[in-house]
Motif scaffolding. Structure first.
Motif, PDB file in Angstrom:
ATOM      1  N   GLY A  42      11.036 -11.278   3.898  1.00  0.00           N
ATOM      2  CA  GLY A  42      10.248 -10.442   4.794  1.00  0.00           C
ATOM      3  C   GLY A  42       8.960 -11.112   5.224  1.00  0.00           C
ATOM      4  N   ASP A  43       8.265 -11.731   4.282  1.00  0.00           N
ATOM      5  CA  ASP A  43       6.999 -12.409   4.560  1.00  0.00           C
ATOM      6  C   ASP A  43       7.171 -13.891   4.233  1.00  0.00           C
ATOM      7  OD1 ASP A  43       6.027  -9.843   4.981  1.00  0.00           O
ATOM      8  OD2 ASP A  43       4.979  -9.735   3.065  1.00  0.00           O
ATOM      9  N   PHE A  44       6.623 -14.742   5.094  1.00  0.00           N
ATOM     10  CA  PHE A  44       6.732 -16.193   4.918  1.00  0.00           C
ATOM     11  C   PHE A  44       5.413 -16.823   5.339  1.00  0.00           C
ATOM     12  CE2 PHE A  44       7.523 -20.495   6.241  1.00  0.00           C
ATOM     13  CZ  PHE A  44       8.514 -20.972   5.397  1.00  0.00           C
ATOM     14  N   HIS A  45       4.815 -17.593   4.432  1.00  0.00           N
ATOM     15  CA  HIS A  45       3.558 -18.278   4.749  1.00  0.00           C
ATOM     16  C   HIS A  45       3.623 -19.691   4.193  1.00  0.00           C
ATOM     17  CE1 HIS A  45      -0.655 -18.716   5.725  1.00  0.00           C
ATOM     18  NE2 HIS A  45      -0.840 -19.223   4.520  1.00  0.00           N
ATOM     19  N   LEU A  46       3.344 -20.677   5.032  1.00  0.00           N
ATOM     20  CA  LEU A  46       3.388 -22.074   4.633  1.00  0.00           C
ATOM     21  C   LEU A  46       2.032 -22.713   4.918  1.00  0.00           C
ATOM     22  CD1 LEU A  46       6.243 -24.558   5.240  1.00  0.00           C
ATOM     23  CD2 LEU A  46       3.908 -25.225   5.794  1.00  0.00           C
ATOM     24  N   GLU A  47       1.489 -23.377   3.905  1.00  0.00           N
ATOM     25  CA  GLU A  47       0.256 -24.146   4.064  1.00  0.00           C
ATOM     26  C   GLU A  47       0.560 -25.574   3.671  1.00  0.00           C
ATOM     27  OE1 GLU A  47      -3.233 -22.629   2.075  1.00  0.00           O
ATOM     28  OE2 GLU A  47      -2.448 -20.597   2.215  1.00  0.00           O
ATOM     29  N   SER A  48       0.217 -26.510   4.550  1.00  0.00           N
ATOM     30  CA  SER A  48       0.462 -27.909   4.250  1.00  0.00           C
ATOM     31  C   SER A  48      -0.417 -28.779   5.127  1.00  0.00           C
ATOM     32  CB  SER A  48       1.932 -28.267   4.496  1.00  0.00           C
ATOM     33  OG  SER A  48       2.191 -29.585   4.049  1.00  0.00           O
ATOM     34  N   ALA A  49      -0.750 -29.933   4.591  1.00  0.00           N
ATOM     35  CA  ALA A  49      -1.487 -30.932   5.357  1.00  0.00           C
ATOM     36  C   ALA A  49      -1.141 -32.292   4.782  1.00  0.00           C
ATOM     37  CB  ALA A  49      -2.985 -30.676   5.266  1.00  0.00           C
ATOM     38  N   PRO A  50      -1.074 -33.299   5.621  1.00  0.00           N
ATOM     39  CA  PRO A  50      -0.768 -34.638   5.117  1.00  0.00           C
ATOM     40  C   PRO A  50      -1.717 -35.037   3.985  1.00  0.00           C
ATOM     41  CG  PRO A  50      -0.668 -34.620   7.504  1.00  0.00           C
ATOM     42  CD  PRO A  50      -1.230 -33.284   7.079  1.00  0.00           C
ATOM     43  N   ALA A  62       0.812  -1.228   0.000  1.00  0.00           N
ATOM     44  CA  ALA A  62       0.000   0.000   0.000  1.00  0.00           C
ATOM     45  C   ALA A  62       0.839   1.270   0.000  1.00  0.00           C
ATOM     46  CB  ALA A  62      -0.937  -0.006   1.206  1.00  0.00           C
ATOM     47  N   THR A  63       2.100   1.175   0.454  1.00  0.00           N
ATOM     48  CA  THR A  63       2.967   2.355   0.492  1.00  0.00           C
ATOM     49  C   THR A  63       3.798   2.502  -0.784  1.00  0.00           C
ATOM     50  OG1 THR A  63       4.849   1.216   1.514  1.00  0.00           O
ATOM     51  CG2 THR A  63       3.175   2.123   2.999  1.00  0.00           C
ATOM     52  N   GLY A  64       3.653   1.530  -1.718  1.00  0.00           N
ATOM     53  CA  GLY A  64       4.424   1.574  -2.951  1.00  0.00           C
ATOM     54  C   GLY A  64       5.719   0.793  -2.907  1.00  0.00           C
ATOM     55  N   ARG A  65       5.994   0.180  -1.769  1.00  0.00           N
ATOM     56  CA  ARG A  65       7.206  -0.634  -1.632  1.00  0.00           C
ATOM     57  C   ARG A  65       7.148  -1.793  -2.627  1.00  0.00           C
ATOM     58  NH1 ARG A  65       8.501  -3.762   3.958  1.00  0.00           N
ATOM     59  NH2 ARG A  65       6.353  -4.342   3.530  1.00  0.00           N
ATOM     60  N   VAL A  66       8.291  -2.139  -3.195  1.00  0.00           N
ATOM     61  CA  VAL A  66       8.390  -3.194  -4.203  1.00  0.00           C
ATOM     62  C   VAL A  66       8.934  -4.460  -3.571  1.00  0.00           C
ATOM     63  CG1 VAL A  66       9.516  -3.887  -6.369  1.00  0.00           C
ATOM     64  CG2 VAL A  66       8.782  -1.512  -6.048  1.00  0.00           C
ATOM     65  N   GLY A  67       8.334  -5.579  -3.939  1.00  0.00           N
ATOM     66  CA  GLY A  67       8.804  -6.872  -3.453  1.00  0.00           C
ATOM     67  C   GLY A  67       8.775  -7.907  -4.552  1.00  0.00           C
ATOM     68  N   LEU A  68       9.468  -8.985  -4.318  1.00  0.00           N
ATOM     69  CA  LEU A  68       9.429 -10.119  -5.222  1.00  0.00           C
ATOM     70  C   LEU A  68       8.774 -11.266  -4.459  1.00  0.00           C
ATOM     71  CD1 LEU A  68      10.272 -10.850  -8.120  1.00  0.00           C
ATOM     72  CD2 LEU A  68      12.301 -11.933  -7.141  1.00  0.00           C
ATOM     73  N   ARG A  84      -2.093 -33.549   1.158  1.00  0.00           N
ATOM     74  CA  ARG A  84      -2.617 -32.422   0.391  1.00  0.00           C
ATOM     75  C   ARG A  84      -1.542 -31.529  -0.211  1.00  0.00           C
ATOM     76  NH1 ARG A  84      -7.824 -29.973   3.154  1.00  0.00           N
ATOM     77  NH2 ARG A  84      -9.153 -31.318   1.944  1.00  0.00           N
ATOM     78  N   GLY A  85      -0.292 -31.894  -0.066  1.00  0.00           N
ATOM     79  CA  GLY A  85       0.772 -31.086  -0.630  1.00  0.00           C
ATOM     80  C   GLY A  85       1.126 -29.895   0.236  1.00  0.00           C
ATOM     81  N   THR A  86       2.007 -29.074  -0.311  1.00  0.00           N
ATOM     82  CA  THR A  86       2.520 -27.917   0.425  1.00  0.00           C
ATOM     83  C   THR A  86       2.596 -26.715  -0.505  1.00  0.00           C
ATOM     84  OG1 THR A  86       3.832 -29.371   1.848  1.00  0.00           O
ATOM     85  CG2 THR A  86       4.512 -27.052   1.742  1.00  0.00           C
ATOM     86  N   THR A  87       2.242 -25.560   0.010  1.00  0.00           N
ATOM     87  CA  THR A  87       2.416 -24.291  -0.698  1.00  0.00           C
ATOM     88  C   THR A  87       3.146 -23.343   0.242  1.00  0.00           C
ATOM     89  OG1 THR A  87       0.369 -24.570  -1.954  1.00  0.00           O
ATOM     90  CG2 THR A  87       1.277 -22.336  -1.818  1.00  0.00           C
ATOM     91  N   VAL A  88       4.260 -22.809  -0.236  1.00  0.00           N
ATOM     92  CA  VAL A  88       5.016 -21.808   0.523  1.00  0.00           C
ATOM     93  C   VAL A  88       5.027 -20.529  -0.300  1.00  0.00           C
ATOM     94  CG1 VAL A  88       7.185 -21.200   1.634  1.00  0.00           C
ATOM     95  CG2 VAL A  88       6.479 -23.609   1.535  1.00  0.00           C
ATOM     96  N   THR A  89       4.603 -19.436   0.322  1.00  0.00           N
ATOM     97  CA  THR A  89       4.604 -18.130  -0.329  1.00  0.00           C
ATOM     98  C   THR A  89       5.499 -17.207   0.487  1.00  0.00           C
ATOM     99  OG1 THR A  89       2.334 -18.489  -1.045  1.00  0.00           O
ATOM    100  CG2 THR A  89       3.168 -16.221  -1.140  1.00  0.00           C
ATOM    101  N   VAL A  90       6.460 -16.592  -0.188  1.00  0.00           N
ATOM    102  CA  VAL A  90       7.388 -15.678   0.468  1.00  0.00           C
ATOM    103  C   VAL A  90       7.474 -14.390  -0.323  1.00  0.00           C
ATOM    104  CG1 VAL A  90       8.754 -17.571   1.452  1.00  0.00           C
ATOM    105  CG2 VAL A  90       9.474 -16.525  -0.702  1.00  0.00           C
ATOM    106  N   VAL A  91       7.798 -13.306   0.364  1.00  0.00           N
ATOM    107  CA  VAL A  91       8.087 -12.034  -0.294  1.00  0.00           C
ATOM    108  C   VAL A  91       9.362 -11.460   0.307  1.00  0.00           C
ATOM    109  CG1 VAL A  91       7.305  -9.681  -0.805  1.00  0.00           C
ATOM    110  CG2 VAL A  91       5.617 -11.538  -0.646  1.00  0.00           C
ATOM    111  N   ARG A  92      10.263 -11.075  -0.558  1.00  0.00           N
ATOM    112  CA  ARG A  92      11.453 -10.312  -0.155  1.00  0.00           C
ATOM    113  C   ARG A  92      11.174  -8.882  -0.610  1.00  0.00           C
ATOM    114  NH1 ARG A  92      16.104 -10.311   2.989  1.00  0.00           N
ATOM    115  NH2 ARG A  92      17.310  -8.564   2.252  1.00  0.00           N
ATOM    116  N   TRP A  93      11.162  -7.960   0.342  1.00  0.00           N
ATOM    117  CA  TRP A  93      10.885  -6.551   0.034  1.00  0.00           C
ATOM    118  C   TRP A  93      12.183  -5.816  -0.230  1.00  0.00           C
ATOM    119  CZ3 TRP A  93       6.064  -5.435  -1.020  1.00  0.00           C
ATOM    120  CH2 TRP A  93       5.061  -6.227  -0.478  1.00  0.00           C
ATOM    121  N   LYS A  94      12.128  -4.919  -1.174  1.00  0.00           N
ATOM    122  CA  LYS A  94      13.258  -4.039  -1.446  1.00  0.00           C
ATOM    123  C   LYS A  94      13.380  -3.037  -0.314  1.00  0.00           C
ATOM    124  CE  LYS A  94      14.469  -1.360  -5.127  1.00  0.00           C
ATOM    125  NZ  LYS A  94      14.167  -0.639  -6.335  1.00  0.00           N
ATOM    126  N   PRO A  95      14.590  -2.867   0.232  1.00  0.00           N
ATOM    127  CA  PRO A  95      14.745  -1.884   1.321  1.00  0.00           C
ATOM    128  C   PRO A  95      14.483  -0.469   0.853  1.00  0.00           C
ATOM    129  CG  PRO A  95      16.783  -3.146   0.986  1.00  0.00           C
ATOM    130  CD  PRO A  95      15.804  -3.552  -0.067  1.00  0.00           C
TER     131      PRO A  95
END
Length: 141
Positions: free
Chosen positions: A120-128, A74-80, A130-141
């Motif tokens: 910067g951001d790390f989110h992991l979803e997994s269940a026996p 929301a502040t315009g910060r860029v991330g990957l 059902r597989g695993t999904t990991v979503t991460v964001v590295r923000w530009k300083p």
């Protein structure tokens, strides 16, 4: 990168099916980081995180996909943002898997915990089963 019709964000999707895809994934993440204007240090951190995640999807999840996208807050910060999905057996105990020193393979057990420290951001979803999904964001300083 191509725009997502739902969000307007740009992203690329890469298969993680064979060993060569691991190298291609690292190259795609580095290209995304360069395009987003990341410093060489930040490029290295996000590529290292990606390498761990796609390796896990390949070895433990039987393959999957890597989605790479440039995002803005929301502040315009860029991330990957990286999203790694697999349809493997899932993680029975996510808390244990995040603990340094825990490994189900021959590694040192710093994978997921180390990855979390590189982004910067790390989110992991997994269940026996059902597989695993990991979503991460590295923000530009």
């Amino acid at each position: 990168m191509r725009p997502d019709e739902r969000t307007g964000e740009e992203h690329d999707v890469h298969p993680v099916r064979v060993e060569e895809d691991l190298v291609a994934a690292r190259h795609a993440v580095r290209a995304g980081a360069v395009a987003a204007g990341f410093s060489i240090v930040d490029q290295t951190k996000i590529v290292t995180a990606a390498s761990e995640l796609v390796r896990n999807a390949y070895i433990h999840g039987g393959g999957g996909t890597l989605t790479v996208g440039v995002v803005h807050d929301a502040t315009g910060r860029v991330g990957l943002r990286l999203r790694v999905r697999d349809e493997g057996p899932g993680i029975a105990d996510v808390e244990q898997a995040m603990t340094d020193g825990f490994s189900t393979g021959a590694g040192l057990g710093h994978g997921l915990g180390g990855t979390r420290r590189l982004v910067g951001d790390f989110h992991l979803e997994s269940a026996p089963g059902r597989g695993t999904t990991v979503t991460v964001v590295r923000w530009k300083p």
